[in-house]
Design a protein around this motif. Structure first.
Motif, short mmCIF file in Angstrom:
data_model
loop_
_atom_site.label_atom_id
_atom_site.label_comp_id
_atom_site.label_asym_id
_atom_site.label_seq_id
_atom_site.Cartn_x
_atom_site.Cartn_y
_atom_site.Cartn_z
N MET A 1 7.58 3.03 -8.48
CA MET A 1 7.56 3.26 -7.04
C MET A 1 8.77 2.62 -6.36
O MET A 1 9.39 3.20 -5.48
N ALA A 2 9.12 1.40 -6.75
CA ALA A 2 10.25 0.73 -6.14
C ALA A 2 11.53 1.54 -6.35
O ALA A 2 12.34 1.70 -5.44
N LEU A 3 11.69 2.05 -7.59
CA LEU A 3 12.87 2.85 -7.89
C LEU A 3 12.90 4.11 -7.05
O LEU A 3 13.93 4.49 -6.49
N LEU A 4 11.74 4.78 -6.93
CA LEU A 4 11.67 6.00 -6.13
C LEU A 4 12.07 5.73 -4.69
O LEU A 4 12.79 6.52 -4.07
N MET A 5 11.59 4.62 -4.14
CA MET A 5 11.91 4.33 -2.74
C MET A 5 13.38 3.99 -2.56
O MET A 5 13.98 4.33 -1.54
N ARG A 6 13.99 3.32 -3.55
CA ARG A 6 15.42 3.03 -3.44
C ARG A 6 16.22 4.33 -3.48
O ARG A 6 17.19 4.51 -2.73
N ILE A 7 15.83 5.25 -4.39
CA ILE A 7 16.50 6.54 -4.45
C ILE A 7 16.29 7.31 -3.15
O ILE A 7 17.20 7.94 -2.63
N HIS A 95 1.88 6.53 7.50
CA HIS A 95 1.63 6.30 6.07
C HIS A 95 2.28 4.98 5.68
O HIS A 95 2.91 4.31 6.49
N VAL A 96 2.15 4.60 4.41
CA VAL A 96 2.42 3.23 3.98
C VAL A 96 3.88 2.92 3.68
O VAL A 96 4.26 1.76 3.63
N HIS A 97 4.73 3.89 3.50
CA HIS A 97 6.09 3.63 3.04
C HIS A 97 6.87 2.73 4.00
O HIS A 97 6.75 2.85 5.23
N GLY A 98 7.70 1.88 3.40
CA GLY A 98 8.41 0.87 4.18
C GLY A 98 9.40 1.39 5.19
O GLY A 98 9.77 0.66 6.12
N GLN A 122 -5.84 -0.51 2.81
CA GLN A 122 -6.25 -0.90 1.46
C GLN A 122 -5.06 -0.95 0.52
O GLN A 122 -4.95 -1.84 -0.32
N HIS A 123 -4.14 0.01 0.68
CA HIS A 123 -2.94 0.03 -0.15
C HIS A 123 -2.10 -1.23 0.10
O HIS A 123 -1.64 -1.88 -0.85
N MET A 124 -1.93 -1.58 1.36
CA MET A 124 -1.16 -2.78 1.68
C MET A 124 -1.81 -4.04 1.11
O MET A 124 -1.13 -4.92 0.57
N VAL A 125 -3.12 -4.13 1.21
CA VAL A 125 -3.83 -5.31 0.74
C VAL A 125 -3.77 -5.42 -0.78
O VAL A 125 -3.53 -6.50 -1.34
N SER A 126 -3.98 -4.30 -1.48
CA SER A 126 -4.10 -4.34 -2.93
C SER A 126 -2.78 -4.16 -3.68
O SER A 126 -2.60 -4.69 -4.78
N LYS A 127 -1.84 -3.42 -3.06
CA LYS A 127 -0.60 -3.09 -3.78
C LYS A 127 0.67 -3.54 -3.06
O LYS A 127 1.75 -3.53 -3.66
N ILE A 129 3.60 -3.20 0.13
CA ILE A 129 4.31 -2.16 0.87
C ILE A 129 5.49 -1.67 0.05
O ILE A 129 6.40 -2.44 -0.26
N PRO A 130 5.50 -0.38 -0.35
CA PRO A 130 6.65 0.15 -1.09
C PRO A 130 7.82 0.38 -0.15
O PRO A 130 7.69 1.02 0.88
N GLY A 131 8.96 -0.19 -0.52
CA GLY A 131 10.14 -0.05 0.32
C GLY A 131 11.40 0.08 -0.50
O GLY A 131 11.36 0.16 -1.73
N VAL A 132 12.54 0.09 0.15
CA VAL A 132 13.81 0.33 -0.53
C VAL A 132 14.20 -0.83 -1.43
O VAL A 132 15.02 -0.66 -2.34
N ASP A 133 13.67 -2.02 -1.23
CA ASP A 133 13.98 -3.17 -2.07
C ASP A 133 12.84 -3.48 -3.04
O ASP A 133 12.75 -4.59 -3.56
#
Length: 301
Positions: A1-7, A95-98, A122-127, A129-133
């Motif tokens: 996920m981190a890689l996807l968000m950086r791309i 939605h949750v994306h950074g 729930q996503h924020m609490v358990s996983k 925040i997916p972001g560019v970094d």
């Protein structure tokens, strides 16, 4: 996920700077467009600042939809002050994306009440925040304090704003905001206007759910509806119809090849989406869209 968000961030930067000179350094700014009385769209120009932001202003306060990324908070704040000196009261996350929730923590600390679908919290609490970094932990101030399951309604600023969930579309926690009396809809990333969409299969998104979500939105639109997409220019009903048609057609093309037993690499080698080249952009070209569809279809089997 981190890689996807950086791309993803790199692709969006390319999208907004492709018309500029190669030796120019991007200086991202926010542009304000009045969509309807008291309702504005803030979008990035000159570089990637995050998703398109909605802003409702009136006697009952200020509601902001999404909040860009941390490096651009000062620019966002300054641009908001060009249309109102009132403080922000509510923040709705689509939605949750950074690139849409990046400033939640700062705004939460300032007392802004954050609203979102329950799956986003729930996503924020358990996983996180997916972001560019990469994926970061969500501090308590970044979490929504008001959540909903199916829908909720704001009666503010002489508007009726219906916030509703579209299931397993871009993610599993998408919210769409329909300003009924203004005939404006903010879709979040359930619409990339004129672009191949990013469907986050790892965060509960799905191809068929994305199409179904777009059709839910279409059912609320008419020829006069203005649609604020997650990314891309202000859209119309016709733009949304074109996006649905493209996604249904590309899905069906790849689905036939999957049904024929072809591997992902075999499908990519065939380059089956050549006729849809105009939908390509920095993050998702025809190959990227083919791979996304293939993975999504296989995941659904």
């Amino acid at each position: 996920m981190a890689l996807l968000m950086r791309i993803f961030a790199t692709g969006m930067l390319l999208l907004f700077t492709i018309a500029g000179k190669a030796d120019e350094q991007p200086d991202p700014q926010f542009e304000v467009t009045q969509v309807a009385p008291g309702l504005y769209m803030l979008s990035g120009v000159g570089g990637f600042v995050g998703g398109n932001i909605g802003l409702s202003i009136g006697p009952d306060g200020v509601v902001i939809i999404d909040d860009a990324m941390p490096p651009f908070l000062d620019k966002l704040t300054a641009k908001i002050k060009t249309v109102t000196q009132q403080p922000l009261d509510f923040l709705i996350n689509t939605h949750v994306h950074g690139d849409h929730t990046g400033n939640n923590a700062t705004l939460g600390k300032q007392g802004v009440r954050i609203v979102a679908h329950k799956n986003l919290r729930q996503h924020m609490v358990s996983k996180g925040i997916p972001g560019v970094d990469g994926v970061i932990d969500a501090p308590s101030e970044a979490l929504p304090v008001i959540t909903f399951s199916e829908e909720m309604t704001f009666y503010l600023n002489n508007n009726t704003a219906n916030v509703f969930h579209v299931a397993h579309a871009h993610t599993d926690g998408d919210a769409v905001i329909h300003f009924r009396n203004l005939n404006v809809i903010h879709t979040g990333d359930v619409l990339f206007n004129g672009l191949f969409p990013f469907i986050d299969l790892q965060s509960g998104g799905s191809i068929d759910g994305y199409i179904a979500g777009q059709k839910q939105i279409l059912a609320k639109a008419d020829n006069g509806t203005k649609i604020i997409p997650g990314h891309g220019p202000l859209a119309s009903k016709a733009d949304l119809e074109a996006a649905i048609s493209m996604l249904e057609e590309t899905r069906d093309i790849v689905a036939k090849l999957v049904a024929d037993g072809k591997s992902e690499e075999e499908v990519v080698k065939l380059n089956p989406l050549t006729k849809y080249e105009k939908w390509s952009w920095g993050f998702i070209n025809t190959e990227g869209m083919t791979r996304q569809l293939y993975k999504g279809l296989k995941q659904a089997m």
